[in-house]
Scaffold this active site. Structure first.
Site: not given
Lengths: 77, 360
Positions: B180, B320
């Protein structure tokens, strides 16, 4: 088919409209998005979710409805 | 006359409903544009215990919409100034002001002391923190957010319903959605959206009507159009939060713990950071390979002899196949005093899946 597309929040800055109807013959929601991205390149980099007939769906969903809404997150408060 | 007589004469509320309100404990995060109307109506309704957390102070530009404050409150902490005003509005309730920032350290414990959490904040980082802490503390979340002339309202995490992450799994990149203060907001809009949030809180407590759980209400102040969208619950998103809940506690301990902790983050969080190096620690023959992102390949077995491939100036995200070896790899790098290393919780197949589900 004719699809009404509604744009919310800052997406309207990319599209310059809140709503439009287009004729589209693709099968998937993602194909419709590709079509919109070529029309509005700035849309591609926006974060949003897709609702089909008022239900939020993944982009690999089949197009079956006549209303698609593109909904970005709002942060303001 | 009873202060709450207009409630009590409603059949749907009655004295028993009013008693439910007096026994309820509601925490409002943020006493700004949304927080002010939320707090005003909750205090007037006689919610017995209200918590207000806000670290910010009242500024002259707030007065256009933050209706609890006047010029006398300028410069005061918002939580404390709101408490002062609300205690005058209703001296029969208990109001606690927390003039501090909500953080990973205090969120879960604070939320556990309340029945319902209301999000009146103005940034994604805190919104995701609130959502995740509500999942961990198992509290319903009454959500509201605004953008220029539009607002969104929902109730998350209610009776096993969807969470904010089921709607928007990943926080947008920082700065990609203005707030805002950057783009402006119609002053009455947070009043409307905040009042809708207060309404959801009352319905939750009273058990009346249809709660906006599993639905997102979108409101446009210019067209007066509302559209309600159905949200599907994603157990995967909720499980991801629960799987990483130790993050909250770890961050709580970092102030007084000497040992170095391994930070687990999701690929979406990793990609939202800037200046990153993604490191695949699998052996060369392992597939699938993550494509379309720059990846440094260093098998775990060669890590200690390949430290020159690690960029000291970047945030290192290691992955991994399943998240186990990458955790070990982070620990090895930390042993070599290489900072800014995090373990990506997803394995390569999930990372690829995530990337495929993005729009671009």
């Amino acid at each position: 088919m004719t699809i009404t597309i509604k744009y919310f929040g800052l997406l309207t800055e990319a599209t310059q409209c809140h709503e439009e109807s287009i004729n589209f013959s693709g099968v998937l929601v993602s194909e419709l998005l590709e079509n919109l991205f070529s029309k509005y390149p700035a849309l591609k980099h926006k974060n949003f979710q897709v609702a089909q007939n008022q239900v939020l769906v993944p982009v690999n969903t089949k197009l079956s409805g006549n209303e698609i809404a593109l909904l970005p997150p709002y942060a303001g408060g | 006359m009873n202060r709450y007589s207009r409630h009590i004469i409603l059949n749907e509320i009655g004295q028993s409903g009013q008693d439910k309100l007096s026994n309820a404990k509601v925490l409002v995060v943020g006493a700004g544009g949304l927080g002010c109307p939320i707090l005003q109506y909750l205090a007037a309704a006689g919610i017995g215990s209200i918590g207000i957390i806000d670290f910010d102070v009242v500024d002259i530009t707030n007065l256009q919409r933050q209706v609890l404050f006047g010029t006398a409150s300028l410069g005061q902490n918002k939580a404390e100034a709101a408490k002062k005003r609300l205690q005058d509005l209703n001296d029969a309730i208990n109001i606690k002001a927390y003039p501090e920032q909500l953080s990973y350290k205090n969120a879960v414990n604070l939320f556990k002391q309340y029945d319902i959490i209301v999000d009146g904040t103005d940034n994604f980082e805190t919104r995701y923190l609130i959502n995740d802490a509500c999942i961990i503390a198992n509290k319903p979340l009454v959500f509201g957010a605004i953008y220029k002339f539009e607002g969104q309202v929902s109730v998350f995490n209610h009776q096993n319903g969807p969470s904010y992450r089921c709607l928007f799994p990943n926080p947008p990149q920082k700065g990609s959605v203005p707030n805002c203060s950057e783009i402006g907001v119609l002053g009455v809009l947070p009043g409307i959206i905040g009042t809708m949030q207060a309404n959801e809180v009352l319905k939750l407590i009273l058990g009346i009507g249809d709660v906006l759980s599993g639905k997102l209400l979108c409101y446009n102040a210019l067209t007066l159009q509302t559209i309600t969208l159905n949200i599907t619950k994603s157990n995967n998103e909720i499980q991801k939060v629960l799987k990483t809940q130790h993050l909250f506690h770890k961050k709580q301990m970092t102030n007084n713990a000497c040992e170095v902790d391994i930070i687990d983050i999701s690929i979406s969080e990793m990609l939202s950071k800037s200046n990153i190096q993604l490191i695949d620690v699998r052996e060369p023959h392992e597939t699938p390979k993550v494509e379309n992102l720059p990846i440094t390949y260093i098998p775990l077995s060669e890590l200690e002899n390949s430290l020159d491939k690690i960029d000291p100036n970047k945030v290192k995200g290691l992955f991994c196949q399943s998240g186990i070896r990458s955790k070990r790899a982070v620990s090895i790098l930390q042993d070599h005093n290489i900072n800014n290393c995090v373990n990506i919780i997803e394995g390569a197949p999930e990372i690829i899946n995530y990337l495929n589900n993005q729009h671009s």
